[in-house]
Write an enzyme that holds these catalytic residues in place. Sequence first.
Site, mmCIF file in Angstrom:
data_model
loop_
_atom_site.group_PDB
_atom_site.id
_atom_site.type_symbol
_atom_site.label_atom_id
_atom_site.label_comp_id
_atom_site.label_asym_id
_atom_site.label_seq_id
_atom_site.Cartn_x
_atom_site.Cartn_y
_atom_site.Cartn_z
ATOM 1 C CE LYS A 99 -2.308 -0.776 3.948
ATOM 2 N NZ LYS A 99 -1.945 -2.130 4.316
ATOM 3 C CG ASN A 153 -2.353 2.695 7.255
ATOM 4 O OD1 ASN A 153 -2.742 2.735 8.417
ATOM 5 N ND2 ASN A 153 -1.480 1.800 6.832
ATOM 6 C CG HIS A 175 -4.330 -5.810 10.673
ATOM 7 N ND1 HIS A 175 -3.411 -5.350 11.589
ATOM 8 C CD2 HIS A 175 -4.085 -5.142 9.520
ATOM 9 C CE1 HIS A 175 -2.641 -4.440 11.005
ATOM 10 N NE2 HIS A 175 -3.024 -4.309 9.769
HETATM 11 N N1 UMA Z 1 -6.626 4.163 21.930
HETATM 12 C C1 UMA Z 1 -7.708 4.333 22.794
HETATM 13 N N2 UMA Z 1 -8.593 3.292 22.926
HETATM 14 C C2 UMA Z 1 -8.424 2.097 22.273
HETATM 15 C C3 UMA Z 1 -7.306 1.939 21.400
HETATM 16 C C4 UMA Z 1 -6.426 3.011 21.249
HETATM 17 O O1 UMA Z 1 -7.877 5.370 23.415
HETATM 18 O O2 UMA Z 1 -9.252 1.203 22.448
HETATM 19 C C5 UMA Z 1 -5.705 5.290 21.773
HETATM 20 C C6 UMA Z 1 -4.271 4.986 22.091
HETATM 21 O O3 UMA Z 1 -4.013 5.076 23.472
HETATM 22 C C7 UMA Z 1 -3.548 6.073 21.308
HETATM 23 C C8 UMA Z 1 -4.465 6.333 20.133
HETATM 24 O O4 UMA Z 1 -5.693 5.661 20.404
HETATM 25 O O5 UMA Z 1 -3.386 7.252 22.041
HETATM 26 C C9 UMA Z 1 -3.833 5.781 18.884
HETATM 27 O O6 UMA Z 1 -4.704 5.875 17.802
HETATM 28 P P1 UMA Z 1 -4.332 5.052 16.486
HETATM 29 O O7 UMA Z 1 -3.834 3.693 16.841
HETATM 30 O O8 UMA Z 1 -5.487 5.123 15.554
HETATM 31 O O9 UMA Z 1 -3.038 5.822 15.939
HETATM 32 P P2 UMA Z 1 -2.838 7.123 15.051
HETATM 33 O O10 UMA Z 1 -1.619 7.791 15.571
HETATM 34 O O11 UMA Z 1 -4.076 7.913 14.913
HETATM 35 O O12 UMA Z 1 -2.410 6.446 13.667
HETATM 36 C C10 UMA Z 1 -3.407 5.967 12.762
HETATM 37 C C11 UMA Z 1 -2.919 4.677 12.123
HETATM 38 N N3 UMA Z 1 -2.669 3.675 13.178
HETATM 39 C C12 UMA Z 1 -3.284 2.497 13.182
HETATM 40 O O13 UMA Z 1 -4.049 2.152 12.320
HETATM 41 C C13 UMA Z 1 -2.948 1.561 14.304
HETATM 42 C C14 UMA Z 1 -1.631 4.928 11.360
HETATM 43 O O14 UMA Z 1 -1.289 3.743 10.658
HETATM 44 C C15 UMA Z 1 -1.866 6.023 10.328
HETATM 45 O O15 UMA Z 1 -0.638 6.335 9.685
HETATM 46 C C16 UMA Z 1 -2.404 7.279 11.030
HETATM 47 O O16 UMA Z 1 -3.609 6.951 11.758
HETATM 48 C C17 UMA Z 1 -2.782 8.383 10.020
HETATM 49 O O17 UMA Z 1 -3.799 7.956 9.155
HETATM 50 C C18 UMA Z 1 -0.170 2.996 11.226
HETATM 51 C C19 UMA Z 1 -0.488 1.509 11.250
HETATM 52 O O18 UMA Z 1 0.176 0.777 11.973
HETATM 53 C C20 UMA Z 1 1.047 3.187 10.340
HETATM 54 N N4 UMA Z 1 -1.450 1.021 10.454
HETATM 55 C C21 UMA Z 1 -1.752 -0.372 10.374
HETATM 56 C C22 UMA Z 1 -0.857 -1.060 9.360
HETATM 57 O O19 UMA Z 1 -0.363 -0.375 8.444
HETATM 58 O O20 UMA Z 1 -0.688 -2.307 9.463
HETATM 59 C C23 UMA Z 1 -3.209 -0.546 9.913
#
Ligand code: UMA
Length: 455
Positions: free
Chosen positions: A119, A142, A189
């Site tokens: 991706k 993402n 996932h």
């Molecule tokens: N949190 C809660 N409750 C929950 C779970 C998490 O409060 O039940 C909180 C955590 O404590 C943390 C926050 O949520 O403070 C994190 O949010 P998030 O995991 O959505 O992270 P973001 O920083 O917003 O990043 C997300 C994407 N992360 C995920 O999908 C896990 C980022 O992809 C993406 O770049 C960003 O939005 C901008 O769009 C990362 C990822 O790992 C790179 N993606 C997965 C992958 O590629 O495999 C899907």
Amino acid sequence: MEIKGKKVLVVGLGKSGLAAALFLRHQGAQVTVSDVRSADVLAKDIPALIDEGIAVEAGGHGLLTFRRQDLIVVSPGVPIDTPELVQVKKFGLPIIGEVELAAHYLRGHVLAITGSNGKTTTTSLCGEILKAAKLPTQVGGNIGVPVIALVEDSREDGWSVLEVSSFQLETTYEFHPEIAVILNITPDHLDRHGTFENYAAAKERIFARQTADDALVLNADDEAAKSAAARASSRIFWFSRAKVVRQGAFVHNGVIAFRASEQSAAEPVLKVEEIPLKGAHNVENVLAAVCAARLAGVDAETIRAAVMQFQAVEHRLEFVATIHGVEYYNDSKATNVDAAMKAIAAFPGGIHLILGGKDKNPDYRQMRALLTERVKAVYTIGAAADKIFTHIDGAVPIVTAGTLEEAVARAGAVAQAGEILKAACSSFDQFENYEHRGRVFKETVQARRGEKTLA
Ligand code: UMA
């Protein structure tokens, strides 16, 4: 979407939550943010939010906070079966993701790319091609920039090129890209989605709102991606490394060609050997990008020039250094088994492979034959190490290294002329994310310069 004066809760205060909360506030909503992390951990972001008049609930999600809202916006990393979300859903409270929120405000054309692997490379490449064609282009999703952060600068005549994950697609309803790409669908996932079927269904939401005016680009060589065609109302374009397709992009006699329709002649775009990226999987990524870019109206010569200039994205089979004749590669973005296998297959052999991280419940046994064929030794790290050992024991020598630094030291000490790759798991157990792990790997490798090998 009328937001002004509405009570909106943003769940999760990462990149997406922060951008969504500020956007909603600027639209005149009464915004609260809720995060499971403590106020101490969130300290750097809280003052700015309070200054904007955004309320913050830290250290856990309160059911009452959730029930008091008109709308809930969830971050991608927040599972939709979070108990508080399940409860309020029963009361009919609308729950959408950050990408869905952005879809209501984003101006201009959308090219969206999903898939289990490739991706980020394909999204970056499409962005580079559209920019080379002088089209106003923004890249996000993402890949690291929340889509909501692209809204302000989006324009009617411009393109938003978006990498979208299953986490993001799961909570989309009106999201409607005019060009959608599914690169491949292989197990990933499963800890979040439960089954492969749920995971594939989340990915297929990328074309749920598409009509016959829109284009869906699918991988003709990937069974799960291929089967999506039966459920789409879009015009289907195919890409394939293995066969000539009716309409779309394919390889013929070492040349990547594009055919706009069954009636049109195929036009050559570039030679496979001109692709500056390693591995067969990158030929697929280029095919998908060629197809999407031609559909966006970019001519073949501009595409060719942009592909030839494209550099590997950081953490994707990124060459780090040659030290004492050993080539070191950072592939920290390979966070699932399929990605790791594609990366191994990109090299003829002699590989010392660092493997491990958080266990997302994959089956590592599918790697056995390839490991025996191409890998000299596996160095396990992180929480998944025991499971990896059980699944691949006997196929290849295994060294239990524990940490990344120890793995680099042990592998670097014995490797003669080969490669080091790493990761077939999520990175969240020992690192903040895959980028952090990749950086640590590169620093550890660079520190080896000047050291003598033990071999
Ligand atoms: N949190 C809660 N409750 C929950 C779970 C998490 O409060 O039940 C909180 C955590 O404590 C943390 C926050 O949520 O403070 C994190 O949010 P998030 O995991 O959505 O992270 P973001 O920083 O917003 O990043 C997300 C994407 N992360 C995920 O999908 C896990 C980022 O992809 C993406 O770049 C960003 O939005 C901008 O769009 C990362 C990822 O790992 C790179 N993606 C997965 C992958 O590629 O495999 C899907």
